[in-house]
Write a protein that holds these residues in place. Sequence first.
Motif, PDB file in Angstrom:
ATOM      1  N   ASN A  95       1.561 -16.795 -10.600  1.00 26.94           N
ATOM      2  CA  ASN A  95       0.507 -17.741 -10.966  1.00 26.94           C
ATOM      3  C   ASN A  95      -0.869 -17.234 -10.542  1.00 26.94           C
ATOM      4  O   ASN A  95      -1.852 -17.373 -11.280  1.00 26.94           O
ATOM      5  N   VAL A  96      -0.950 -16.664  -9.360  1.00 25.30           N
ATOM      6  CA  VAL A  96      -2.225 -16.126  -8.878  1.00 25.30           C
ATOM      7  C   VAL A  96      -2.696 -14.970  -9.765  1.00 25.30           C
ATOM      8  O   VAL A  96      -3.865 -14.908 -10.168  1.00 25.30           O
ATOM      9  N   LEU A  97      -1.820 -14.041 -10.070  1.00 29.47           N
ATOM     10  CA  LEU A  97      -2.189 -12.906 -10.904  1.00 29.47           C
ATOM     11  C   LEU A  97      -2.581 -13.347 -12.314  1.00 29.47           C
ATOM     12  O   LEU A  97      -3.580 -12.863 -12.874  1.00 29.47           O
ATOM     13  N   ALA A 147       5.804  -5.697  -7.154  1.00 33.16           N
ATOM     14  CA  ALA A 147       6.136  -5.255  -8.511  1.00 33.16           C
ATOM     15  C   ALA A 147       5.313  -6.015  -9.544  1.00 33.16           C
ATOM     16  O   ALA A 147       4.870  -5.437 -10.552  1.00 33.16           O
ATOM     17  N   LEU A 148       5.098  -7.310  -9.320  1.00 29.62           N
ATOM     18  CA  LEU A 148       4.245  -8.079 -10.225  1.00 29.62           C
ATOM     19  C   LEU A 148       2.812  -7.538 -10.203  1.00 29.62           C
ATOM     20  O   LEU A 148       2.151  -7.447 -11.244  1.00 29.62           O
ATOM     21  N   GLY A 149       2.323  -7.193  -9.017  1.00 26.30           N
ATOM     22  CA  GLY A 149       0.994  -6.609  -8.919  1.00 26.30           C
ATOM     23  C   GLY A 149       0.890  -5.303  -9.682  1.00 26.30           C
ATOM     24  O   GLY A 149      -0.098  -5.057 -10.393  1.00 26.30           O
ATOM     25  N   GLN A 150       1.902  -4.451  -9.548  1.00 28.21           N
ATOM     26  CA  GLN A 150       1.916  -3.194 -10.306  1.00 28.21           C
ATOM     27  C   GLN A 150       1.947  -3.465 -11.804  1.00 28.21           C
ATOM     28  O   GLN A 150       1.239  -2.806 -12.588  1.00 28.21           O
ATOM     29  N   LEU A 151       2.744  -4.441 -12.225  1.00 30.19           N
ATOM     30  CA  LEU A 151       2.830  -4.800 -13.642  1.00 30.19           C
ATOM     31  C   LEU A 151       1.476  -5.232 -14.185  1.00 30.19           C
ATOM     32  O   LEU A 151       1.050  -4.795 -15.267  1.00 30.19           O
ATOM     33  N   LEU A 158      -5.761  -5.129 -14.249  1.00 31.05           N
ATOM     34  CA  LEU A 158      -6.190  -5.831 -13.040  1.00 31.05           C
ATOM     35  C   LEU A 158      -6.127  -4.867 -11.862  1.00 31.05           C
ATOM     36  O   LEU A 158      -5.167  -4.111 -11.715  1.00 31.05           O
ATOM     37  N   GLU A 159      -7.148  -4.875 -11.022  1.00 27.54           N
ATOM     38  CA  GLU A 159      -7.167  -4.042  -9.830  1.00 27.54           C
ATOM     39  C   GLU A 159      -6.422  -4.787  -8.720  1.00 27.54           C
ATOM     40  O   GLU A 159      -6.822  -5.881  -8.325  1.00 27.54           O
ATOM     41  N   VAL A 160      -5.343  -4.190  -8.225  1.00 22.80           N
ATOM     42  CA  VAL A 160      -4.482  -4.882  -7.264  1.00 22.80           C
ATOM     43  C   VAL A 160      -4.266  -4.000  -6.035  1.00 22.80           C
ATOM     44  O   VAL A 160      -3.920  -2.820  -6.147  1.00 22.80           O
ATOM     45  N   VAL A 161      -4.481  -4.593  -4.878  1.00 20.04           N
ATOM     46  CA  VAL A 161      -4.159  -3.942  -3.603  1.00 20.04           C
ATOM     47  C   VAL A 161      -3.127  -4.797  -2.878  1.00 20.04           C
ATOM     48  O   VAL A 161      -3.357  -5.988  -2.652  1.00 20.04           O
ATOM     49  N   PHE A 202      -3.624   0.323  -8.764  1.00 20.31           N
ATOM     50  CA  PHE A 202      -2.704  -0.377  -7.875  1.00 20.31           C
ATOM     51  C   PHE A 202      -2.532   0.462  -6.621  1.00 20.31           C
ATOM     52  O   PHE A 202      -2.262   1.659  -6.703  1.00 20.31           O
ATOM     53  N   VAL A 203      -2.694  -0.172  -5.477  1.00 18.96           N
ATOM     54  CA  VAL A 203      -2.519   0.500  -4.189  1.00 18.96           C
ATOM     55  C   VAL A 203      -1.633  -0.367  -3.305  1.00 18.96           C
ATOM     56  O   VAL A 203      -1.894  -1.562  -3.137  1.00 18.96           O
ATOM     57  N   ALA A 204      -0.583   0.223  -2.758  1.00 24.14           N
ATOM     58  CA  ALA A 204       0.219  -0.424  -1.724  1.00 24.14           C
ATOM     59  C   ALA A 204       0.000   0.359  -0.436  1.00 24.14           C
ATOM     60  O   ALA A 204       0.206   1.581  -0.395  1.00 24.14           O
ATOM     61  N   ALA A 205      -0.456  -0.328   0.605  1.00 26.32           N
ATOM     62  CA  ALA A 205      -0.782   0.344   1.858  1.00 26.32           C
ATOM     63  C   ALA A 205      -0.330  -0.505   3.033  1.00 26.32           C
ATOM     64  O   ALA A 205      -0.418  -1.736   2.993  1.00 26.32           O
ATOM     65  N   TYR A 206       0.148   0.162   4.083  1.00 30.27           N
ATOM     66  CA  TYR A 206       0.487  -0.558   5.308  1.00 30.27           C
ATOM     67  C   TYR A 206      -0.792  -0.967   6.024  1.00 30.27           C
ATOM     68  O   TYR A 206      -1.706  -0.160   6.207  1.00 30.27           O
TER      69      TYR A 206
END
Length: 268
Positions: A95-97, A147-151, A158-161, A202-206
Amino acid sequence: MDVKLGRVVITGAAGRIGPTVREGLREDADHLVLVDTADIQPEDGAETAVEADIGDRAALCEAFRGADAVVHLAAITDEAGFDDLLDANVRGTLNVLEAARRAGVPRVVLFSSNRVTGNYPIHHHVFPDEPPRPDGFYGVTKVAAEALGQLYADTFGLEVVALRVGSFEEQPTETRHLATWLSPRDCVGFVRAAITAPNVNFVAAYAVSGNARRFWDLSVGESELGYRPVDDASVYAGDFPDDDPFWHGGPQGGDFAGPEALLPHLGE
């Protein structure tokens, strides 16, 4: 700081991390929109409070209009029944995305969790591009949220971190936190960097402080977001025994991992 953040929406603004993020962004944001089911009082004209649930996509679309970024904190943040986690953490993230897409928001910062890889052993140094090994249903829903963010990044631009947040505490309160602690200062630093970093798809970071005993690689946060954490849990190491059983082996999730943590949520 010389980089203005623009108009920023924070979902879950009244939650455990929300007040810290709110306070940390106030000085550099043109306006903060604080979304929560709880009653929030704006401090001044630079804040707007919106009482809304992340299950209400229409309300989110309205709250997001004109925003430059959304910081999505609202979630169930611990192990729970799968249906509840699915509604809050997966459908809520969708919903947010989708609301961000419809409202024309260019960037969304998702609060993911270190527990997407909580079943790696403690002696394994984990990079963000390694396969997920969640330590429970909560971790599974955060894998799905990423995965939704990457999609949405791949499909709609959409720029997603996705920030894989460590153990957010004022200071470490247990031995595991010597590896997993995320200080309030570093939390705000990661969020600010996630909002302002250029050239993001898309960036996934610790997102964890620079703990000497940490399990997770921080190079993506530094290279892609431009943030290097400044705090280190090692200054608190004397508060905990060196021979704590946690360091003898087992999963990085510690007590969050294993059948004892999951079985209560499986029913009979």
